[in-house]
Design a protein around this motif. Sequence first.
Motif, PDB file in Angstrom:
ATOM      1  N   SER A 154      -2.171  -8.149  -4.538  1.00 37.96           N
ATOM      2  CA  SER A 154      -2.991  -6.490  -4.443  1.00 37.96           C
ATOM      3  C   SER A 154      -3.399  -4.870  -5.221  1.00 37.96           C
ATOM      4  O   SER A 154      -4.343  -4.897  -4.889  1.00 37.96           O
ATOM      5  CB  SER A 154      -2.771  -6.311  -2.528  1.00 37.96           C
ATOM      6  N   ARG A 155      -2.531  -4.854  -5.583  1.00 35.77           N
ATOM      7  CA  ARG A 155      -2.805  -3.802  -6.293  1.00 35.77           C
ATOM      8  C   ARG A 155      -3.338  -4.396  -7.513  1.00 35.77           C
ATOM      9  O   ARG A 155      -4.137  -3.212  -8.618  1.00 35.77           O
ATOM     10  CB  ARG A 155      -0.931  -3.113  -6.737  1.00 35.77           C
TER      11      ARG A 155
ATOM     12  N   MET B  24      -6.645  -3.102   0.453  1.00 35.05           N
ATOM     13  CA  MET B  24      -6.079  -3.598  -0.183  1.00 35.05           C
ATOM     14  C   MET B  24      -4.776  -2.959  -1.585  1.00 35.05           C
ATOM     15  O   MET B  24      -3.681  -3.135  -1.476  1.00 35.05           O
ATOM     16  CB  MET B  24      -6.140  -4.808  -1.242  1.00 35.05           C
ATOM     17  N   LEU B  25      -6.093  -1.029  -1.453  1.00 33.26           N
ATOM     18  CA  LEU B  25      -5.154  -0.281  -2.183  1.00 33.26           C
ATOM     19  C   LEU B  25      -4.000  -0.043  -1.579  1.00 33.26           C
ATOM     20  O   LEU B  25      -3.429   0.683  -1.877  1.00 33.26           O
ATOM     21  CB  LEU B  25      -6.254   0.066  -3.398  1.00 33.26           C
ATOM     22  N   VAL B  26      -4.822   0.948  -0.413  1.00 40.88           N
ATOM     23  CA  VAL B  26      -4.587   1.643   0.583  1.00 40.88           C
ATOM     24  C   VAL B  26      -2.877   0.922   0.889  1.00 40.88           C
ATOM     25  O   VAL B  26      -1.811   1.441   1.334  1.00 40.88           O
ATOM     26  CB  VAL B  26      -4.648   2.490   1.207  1.00 40.88           C
ATOM     27  N   PHE B  27      -2.976  -0.320   1.857  1.00 40.82           N
ATOM     28  CA  PHE B  27      -2.454  -0.723   2.069  1.00 40.82           C
ATOM     29  C   PHE B  27      -1.512  -2.112   1.904  1.00 40.82           C
ATOM     30  O   PHE B  27      -1.251  -3.307   2.539  1.00 40.82           O
ATOM     31  CB  PHE B  27      -2.663  -1.320   3.579  1.00 40.82           C
TER      32      PHE B  27
ATOM     33  N   ALA C 102     -16.571   3.438  -3.643  1.00 43.60           N
ATOM     34  CA  ALA C 102     -17.123   4.481  -5.610  1.00 43.60           C
ATOM     35  C   ALA C 102     -15.549   5.629  -5.483  1.00 43.60           C
ATOM     36  O   ALA C 102     -15.584   5.241  -6.602  1.00 43.60           O
ATOM     37  CB  ALA C 102     -18.676   4.706  -4.589  1.00 43.60           C
ATOM     38  N   CYS C 103     -15.502   6.282  -4.307  1.00 44.82           N
ATOM     39  CA  CYS C 103     -14.382   7.556  -4.210  1.00 44.82           C
ATOM     40  C   CYS C 103     -12.833   6.800  -4.916  1.00 44.82           C
ATOM     41  O   CYS C 103     -12.411   7.640  -5.527  1.00 44.82           O
ATOM     42  CB  CYS C 103     -14.848   8.140  -3.069  1.00 44.82           C
ATOM     43  N   LEU C 104     -13.008   5.468  -4.055  1.00 48.33           N
ATOM     44  CA  LEU C 104     -11.281   4.865  -4.417  1.00 48.33           C
ATOM     45  C   LEU C 104     -11.199   4.025  -5.829  1.00 48.33           C
ATOM     46  O   LEU C 104     -10.502   3.603  -6.470  1.00 48.33           O
ATOM     47  CB  LEU C 104     -10.707   4.339  -3.358  1.00 48.33           C
TER      48      LEU C 104
END
Length: 157
Positions: free
Chosen positions: A64-65, A102-105, A19-21
């Motif tokens: 992934s982005r 997928m977002l962070v890596f 939820a935060c991301l």
Amino acid sequence: MEQNSPLRPYAKGALVAAACLLIPAVISFCSAVISSITTGQVMVISVGKTETARQLVHWPLGWSRFASPFVLLGAIAVWALSKSSQLAWWLSACLAVLGSSMLVFSLWFVSWRGVAAFTSILAFICSALYVGNRFGRMAAIGFVLVAVIGLVAANAA
């Protein structure tokens, strides 16, 4: 997930992180779309302990982005639509971890080798949690030690 499951706080933590991301993921998605339209390339990142690796790749490799906001949104939707189901809790927690990863890596997901490595790491973590939940902490410690010894032995050979 059962109401008294020891893994439920981890699932809740993964959902809170999702939820935060979600807002940064939507902003990242919009940025990736604009970048892919204007330059044909997308920046992928991998957040590390002391630094962040960045790389420009052709836009299909940065999939992934583009996918991460929808996976995070799916995690929250599955959780919101069926709170009482054990399968829904597991599915929403897995989607939350996958979307956050997928977002962070996103740099890991550029090649099949990176996808396989990341999937292996997540499978090992899930297996260790399962062994610890099913057979106790000592069994989980033994599982991790056997895996480490196996990796060291394979690397030495």
